[in-house]
Design a protein around this motif. Structure first.
Motif, PDB file in Angstrom:
ATOM      1  N   MET A   1       0.817  -1.203   0.000  1.00  0.00           N
ATOM      2  CA  MET A   1       0.000   0.000   0.000  1.00  0.00           C
ATOM      3  C   MET A   1       0.853   1.256   0.000  1.00  0.00           C
ATOM      4  N   ALA A   2       2.005   1.240   0.599  1.00  0.00           N
ATOM      5  CA  ALA A   2       2.839   2.427   0.684  1.00  0.00           C
ATOM      6  C   ALA A   2       3.391   2.860  -0.667  1.00  0.00           C
ATOM      7  N   GLU A   3       3.310   2.011  -1.677  1.00  0.00           N
ATOM      8  CA  GLU A   3       3.890   2.338  -2.971  1.00  0.00           C
ATOM      9  C   GLU A   3       3.018   3.271  -3.809  1.00  0.00           C
ATOM     10  N   TRP A   4       1.693   3.244  -3.629  1.00  0.00           N
ATOM     11  CA  TRP A   4       0.846   3.970  -4.556  1.00  0.00           C
ATOM     12  C   TRP A   4       1.084   5.477  -4.596  1.00  0.00           C
ATOM     13  N   PRO A   5       1.427   6.156  -3.490  1.00  0.00           N
ATOM     14  CA  PRO A   5       1.664   7.590  -3.659  1.00  0.00           C
ATOM     15  C   PRO A   5       2.816   7.879  -4.614  1.00  0.00           C
ATOM     16  N   LEU A   6       3.785   7.004  -4.640  1.00  0.00           N
ATOM     17  CA  LEU A   6       4.908   7.204  -5.550  1.00  0.00           C
ATOM     18  C   LEU A   6       4.508   6.896  -6.991  1.00  0.00           C
ATOM     19  N   ARG A   7       3.730   5.841  -7.200  1.00  0.00           N
ATOM     20  CA  ARG A   7       3.340   5.454  -8.556  1.00  0.00           C
ATOM     21  C   ARG A   7       2.376   6.454  -9.172  1.00  0.00           C
ATOM     22  N   TYR A   8       1.474   7.027  -8.374  1.00  0.00           N
ATOM     23  CA  TYR A   8       0.427   7.889  -8.914  1.00  0.00           C
ATOM     24  C   TYR A   8       0.596   9.350  -8.517  1.00  0.00           C
ATOM     25  N   ALA A   9       1.785   9.736  -8.073  1.00  0.00           N
ATOM     26  CA  ALA A   9       2.001  11.095  -7.586  1.00  0.00           C
ATOM     27  C   ALA A   9       1.679  12.155  -8.627  1.00  0.00           C
ATOM     28  N   ASP A  10       1.807  11.821  -9.911  1.00  0.00           N
ATOM     29  CA  ASP A  10       1.554  12.812 -10.952  1.00  0.00           C
ATOM     30  C   ASP A  10       0.107  12.802 -11.429  1.00  0.00           C
ATOM     31  N   ARG A  11      -0.729  11.906 -10.909  1.00  0.00           N
ATOM     32  CA  ARG A  11      -2.129  11.802 -11.333  1.00  0.00           C
ATOM     33  C   ARG A  11      -2.962  12.865 -10.644  1.00  0.00           C
ATOM     34  N   MET A  12      -3.814  13.496 -11.438  1.00  0.00           N
ATOM     35  CA  MET A  12      -4.767  14.442 -10.891  1.00  0.00           C
ATOM     36  C   MET A  12      -6.129  14.114 -11.479  1.00  0.00           C
ATOM     37  N   ILE A  13      -7.153  14.354 -10.711  1.00  0.00           N
ATOM     38  CA  ILE A  13      -8.515  14.111 -11.158  1.00  0.00           C
ATOM     39  C   ILE A  13      -8.987  15.341 -11.924  1.00  0.00           C
ATOM     40  N   VAL A  14      -9.687  15.113 -13.007  1.00  0.00           N
ATOM     41  CA  VAL A  14     -10.198  16.225 -13.814  1.00  0.00           C
ATOM     42  C   VAL A  14     -11.113  17.074 -12.954  1.00  0.00           C
ATOM     43  N   GLY A  15     -10.918  18.373 -13.016  1.00  0.00           N
ATOM     44  CA  GLY A  15     -11.699  19.298 -12.207  1.00  0.00           C
ATOM     45  C   GLY A  15     -13.072  19.582 -12.793  1.00  0.00           C
ATOM     46  N   ILE A  16     -13.758  20.490 -12.127  1.00  0.00           N
ATOM     47  CA  ILE A  16     -15.104  20.882 -12.532  1.00  0.00           C
ATOM     48  C   ILE A  16     -15.115  22.393 -12.724  1.00  0.00           C
ATOM     49  N   ASP A  37       0.081  14.585  -3.851  1.00  0.00           N
ATOM     50  CA  ASP A  37       1.055  15.143  -2.914  1.00  0.00           C
ATOM     51  C   ASP A  37       0.360  16.064  -1.911  1.00  0.00           C
ATOM     52  N   ALA A  38      -0.591  16.864  -2.394  1.00  0.00           N
ATOM     53  CA  ALA A  38      -1.337  17.780  -1.527  1.00  0.00           C
ATOM     54  C   ALA A  38      -2.480  17.068  -0.803  1.00  0.00           C
ATOM     55  N   LYS A  39      -2.982  15.997  -1.395  1.00  0.00           N
ATOM     56  CA  LYS A  39      -4.101  15.238  -0.830  1.00  0.00           C
ATOM     57  C   LYS A  39      -5.319  16.124  -0.596  1.00  0.00           C
ATOM     58  N   ALA A  40      -5.580  17.012  -1.567  1.00  0.00           N
ATOM     59  CA  ALA A  40      -6.665  17.973  -1.409  1.00  0.00           C
ATOM     60  C   ALA A  40      -7.096  18.516  -2.765  1.00  0.00           C
ATOM     61  N   PHE A  41      -8.265  19.144  -2.756  1.00  0.00           N
ATOM     62  CA  PHE A  41      -8.700  19.914  -3.913  1.00  0.00           C
ATOM     63  C   PHE A  41      -9.141  21.280  -3.425  1.00  0.00           C
ATOM     64  N   GLU A  42      -9.197  22.231  -4.342  1.00  0.00           N
ATOM     65  CA  GLU A  42      -9.644  23.582  -4.011  1.00  0.00           C
ATOM     66  C   GLU A  42     -10.918  23.905  -4.763  1.00  0.00           C
ATOM     67  N   VAL A  43     -11.788  24.633  -4.089  1.00  0.00           N
ATOM     68  CA  VAL A  43     -13.004  25.156  -4.699  1.00  0.00           C
ATOM     69  C   VAL A  43     -12.845  26.668  -4.713  1.00  0.00           C
ATOM     70  N   ARG A  44     -13.075  27.267  -5.883  1.00  0.00           N
ATOM     71  CA  ARG A  44     -12.950  28.714  -6.020  1.00  0.00           C
ATOM     72  C   ARG A  44     -14.207  29.277  -6.661  1.00  0.00           C
ATOM     73  N   VAL A  45     -14.573  30.472  -6.220  1.00  0.00           N
ATOM     74  CA  VAL A  45     -15.677  31.206  -6.829  1.00  0.00           C
ATOM     75  C   VAL A  45     -15.082  32.486  -7.405  1.00  0.00           C
ATOM     76  N   VAL A  57     -10.086  21.536   0.422  1.00  0.00           N
ATOM     77  CA  VAL A  57     -10.755  20.389   1.037  1.00  0.00           C
ATOM     78  C   VAL A  57      -9.822  19.183   0.952  1.00  0.00           C
ATOM     79  N   SER A  58      -9.500  18.625   2.097  1.00  0.00           N
ATOM     80  CA  SER A  58      -8.616  17.459   2.156  1.00  0.00           C
ATOM     81  C   SER A  58      -9.371  16.184   1.773  1.00  0.00           C
ATOM     82  N   TYR A  59      -8.654  15.280   1.131  1.00  0.00           N
ATOM     83  CA  TYR A  59      -9.191  13.934   0.929  1.00  0.00           C
ATOM     84  C   TYR A  59      -8.203  12.889   1.442  1.00  0.00           C
ATOM     85  N   GLU A  60      -7.379  13.304   2.381  1.00  0.00           N
ATOM     86  CA  GLU A  60      -6.389  12.392   2.949  1.00  0.00           C
ATOM     87  C   GLU A  60      -7.047  11.165   3.574  1.00  0.00           C
ATOM     88  N   ASP A  61      -8.230  11.345   4.177  1.00  0.00           N
ATOM     89  CA  ASP A  61      -8.931  10.209   4.778  1.00  0.00           C
ATOM     90  C   ASP A  61      -9.266   9.137   3.749  1.00  0.00           C
TER      91      ASP A  61
END
Length: 99
Positions: A1-16, A37-45, A57-61
């Motif tokens: 399980m500890a390997e996935w942050p390294l394998r997917y560190a460059d992956r980002m989810i498409v925003g809205i 790396d940040a384990k979060a997303f930002e919402v902006r208006v 907003v963190s998604y570390e959990d």
């Protein structure tokens, strides 16, 4: 399980990106994943290119859960969409001040 942050560190989810009309103003709402790396997303208006409100907003959990990559990305995407819905409601109810 500890390997996935390294394998997917460059992956980002498409925003809205969407608009939300309130009191005669069309606000631009944006949700942007900041990556694993940040384990979060930002919402902006925005209004006319100016950021009026921002929340991180963190998604570390979710990363601690034993989910495969697809399920994890779906869970994060659902949190992004729920947060966007909450922001829209907050604007409409006056709980998010934009002036």
């Amino acid at each position: 399980m500890a390997e996935w942050p390294l394998r997917y560190a460059d992956r980002m989810i498409v925003g809205i990106n969407t608009t939300h009309d309130h009191d005669g103003i069309s606000y631009h709402l944006q949700v942007e994943d900041l990556g694993l790396d940040a384990k979060a997303f930002e919402v902006r208006v925005y209004d006319k290119g100016n950021v009026l409100w921002l929340k991180r907003v963190s998604y570390e959990d979710m990363l601690a859960e034993d989910l495969d990559k697809t399920a994890r990305e779906q869970a994060i995407r659902q949190r992004m969409e729920k947060t966007l819905h909450t922001v829209r409601a907050g604007i409409d109810r006056g709980k998010i001040a934009l002036s």
